[in-house]
Design a protein around this motif. Structure first.
Motif, PDB file in Angstrom:
ATOM      1  N   ASN A 293      21.401  47.393  39.464  1.00 49.49           N
ATOM      2  CA  ASN A 293      22.377  48.452  39.720  1.00 49.49           C
ATOM      3  C   ASN A 293      22.065  49.245  40.991  1.00 49.49           C
ATOM      4  O   ASN A 293      22.405  50.424  41.096  1.00 49.49           O
ATOM      5  CB  ASN A 293      22.455  49.397  38.512  1.00 49.49           C
ATOM      6  N   ALA A 294      21.407  48.590  41.943  1.00 48.05           N
ATOM      7  CA  ALA A 294      21.065  49.269  43.203  1.00 48.05           C
ATOM      8  C   ALA A 294      22.345  49.820  43.827  1.00 48.05           C
ATOM      9  O   ALA A 294      23.387  49.195  43.827  1.00 48.05           O
ATOM     10  CB  ALA A 294      20.394  48.291  44.160  1.00 48.05           C
TER      11      ALA A 294
ATOM     12  N   LEU B 140      12.031  53.237  42.883  1.00 48.56           N
ATOM     13  CA  LEU B 140      12.081  51.823  43.235  1.00 48.56           C
ATOM     14  C   LEU B 140      13.371  51.430  43.944  1.00 48.56           C
ATOM     15  O   LEU B 140      13.395  50.456  44.689  1.00 48.56           O
ATOM     16  CB  LEU B 140      11.930  50.963  41.971  1.00 48.56           C
ATOM     17  N   SER B 141      14.440  52.154  43.713  1.00 57.78           N
ATOM     18  CA  SER B 141      15.748  51.702  44.168  1.00 57.78           C
ATOM     19  C   SER B 141      16.021  51.947  45.649  1.00 57.78           C
ATOM     20  O   SER B 141      16.773  51.192  46.274  1.00 57.78           O
ATOM     21  CB  SER B 141      16.850  52.364  43.344  1.00 57.78           C
TER      22      SER B 141
ATOM     23  N   GLY C  68       5.772  56.667  35.437  1.00 64.27           N
ATOM     24  CA  GLY C  68       6.905  56.741  36.357  1.00 64.27           C
ATOM     25  C   GLY C  68       7.967  55.715  36.027  1.00 64.27           C
ATOM     26  O   GLY C  68       9.176  56.008  36.065  1.00 64.27           O
ATOM     27  N   ILE C  69       7.535  54.506  35.677  1.00 65.29           N
ATOM     28  CA  ILE C  69       8.483  53.466  35.273  1.00 65.29           C
ATOM     29  C   ILE C  69       9.159  53.849  33.958  1.00 65.29           C
ATOM     30  O   ILE C  69      10.373  53.687  33.791  1.00 65.29           O
ATOM     31  CB  ILE C  69       7.773  52.112  35.127  1.00 65.29           C
TER      32      ILE C  69
ATOM     33  N   LYS D 298      13.843  55.721  30.897  1.00 66.82           N
ATOM     34  CA  LYS D 298      14.403  56.750  30.015  1.00 66.82           C
ATOM     35  C   LYS D 298      15.677  57.347  30.592  1.00 66.82           C
ATOM     36  O   LYS D 298      16.609  57.714  29.863  1.00 66.82           O
ATOM     37  CB  LYS D 298      13.364  57.846  29.766  1.00 66.82           C
ATOM     38  N   ALA D 299      15.734  57.422  31.927  1.00 72.80           N
ATOM     39  CA  ALA D 299      16.931  57.953  32.594  1.00 72.80           C
ATOM     40  C   ALA D 299      18.110  56.993  32.516  1.00 72.80           C
ATOM     41  O   ALA D 299      19.226  57.340  32.913  1.00 72.80           O
ATOM     42  CB  ALA D 299      16.608  58.269  34.052  1.00 72.80           C
ATOM     43  N   GLY D 300      17.873  55.780  32.017  1.00 70.53           N
ATOM     44  CA  GLY D 300      18.952  54.814  31.851  1.00 70.53           C
ATOM     45  C   GLY D 300      19.164  53.903  33.042  1.00 70.53           C
ATOM     46  O   GLY D 300      20.170  53.178  33.096  1.00 70.53           O
ATOM     47  N   ASP D 301      18.202  53.873  33.982  1.00 68.62           N
ATOM     48  CA  ASP D 301      18.414  53.114  35.214  1.00 68.62           C
ATOM     49  C   ASP D 301      18.387  51.600  35.010  1.00 68.62           C
ATOM     50  O   ASP D 301      18.831  50.850  35.883  1.00 68.62           O
ATOM     51  CB  ASP D 301      17.366  53.512  36.260  1.00 68.62           C
TER      52      ASP D 301
END
Length: 283
Positions: A106-107, A114-115, A245-246, A251-254
């Motif tokens: 989903n970039a 990471l994105s 961090g990952i 958790k943010a849904g990324d």
């Protein structure tokens, strides 16, 4: 036709070469490596090796001479934007006609640690005018090996991602998809969201229980307690914070993305979740 695989001595690149050899003649495959010594085994197997480094623009131009289609495996974080610019610039200068780039799920619609480099690189490739497919890889199940092995020892799978889901799949499956796109035996869209079926960490603990025959409890911890748990298990603080961090971006849904692209590219189903866990842990 000449097909070049960057990062050829890495885990993903090695898998790609194995699949690619079943799709195109080995005589048309070129492996990019940072040194010839690192790629000695590839040369013994009959794969042509060219030496190039993402930080050395001149070496890339020489390595990309006569290349038609290229798999661009993203580099390590750090100086990635400058290095990726070197790769794209060299590909354009040498007339590479197609780039498959390993990007992030989903970039362009997420913003995390990471994105951003992947968003930058996708934009570079689009502006280059080179035909392309962005392989937006979700998450290797192998990335969870540390947590899984700790869980086997303690009976508790510690995580901090809440009920968010991840589209885990095996690294070799992402590599098989990349090889299919690179070979170009059928048309590929400009973006492929390569995500496996959505699972939570609680479901991962259940899969580990079934795969191992041991009772594994899932423990959802806040960030502080997660880092403490990792430290108690022998993980250095810097490493524990990196894993956290990952967990936070998950958790943010990324990584909560569902897509049929993966199996469509492969032409077959992904490995069943329990079996994939077994494979990662060699159970």
């Amino acid at each position: 036709m000449t097909y070049l695989v960057t990062g050829a001595t890495g885990g993903l690149g090695g898998y790609v070469l194995g699949y690619l050899r079943n799709l195109v003649p080995s005589s048309q495959i070129v492996a990019l490596a940072r040194s010839r010594s690192k790629a000695a085994d590839l040369e013994k197997d009959g794969i042509a090796v060219r030496v190039g480094d993402y930080s050395d623009a001149a070496s890339l131009r020489k390595a990309f001479e006569g290349v038609d289609r290229m798999l661009f495996i993203s580099g390590a974080p750090g100086n990635r934007e400058a290095e990726h610019a070197n790769v794209v610039d060299a590909a354009k200068a040498e007339g590479v006609s197609f780039i498959a780039y390993t990007s992030f799920a989903n970039a362009g619609n997420v913003d995390n640690m990471l994105s951003s480099d992947h968003q930058f690189t996708e934009d570079l490739i689009e502006r280059s005018g080179i035909a392309h497919t962005f392989l937006r890889n979700n998450w290797y199940l192998e990335n969870e090996e540390t947590l899984l092995r700790l869980a086997l020892e303690s009976g508790e799978l510690d995580f901090s991602a809440g009920d968010a889901t991840v589209g885990w799949a095996l690294k070799r499956e992402y590599a098989e998809a990349a090889a299919q796109v690179l070979a170009g035996l059928k048309a590929s869209p400009s973006i492929l969201e390569l995500s496996g079926p959505a699972h939570t960490y609680r479901q991962l603990a259940q899969a580990l229980s079934r795969a191992s025959g041991k009772s594994i409890e899932a423990r959802d911890l806040d960030g502080t307690h997660f880092v403490q748990a990792m430290g108690a298990a022998g993980i250095p603080e810097a490493g524990a914070k990196g894993i956290l961090g990952i967990q936070e971006l998950i958790k943010a849904g990324d990584l909560e993305l569902q897509s049929q692209d993966f199996e469509a590219v492969l032409g077959h189903s992904l490995t069943a979740f329990d079996e994939a866990v077994k494979e990662v842990l060699h159970l």
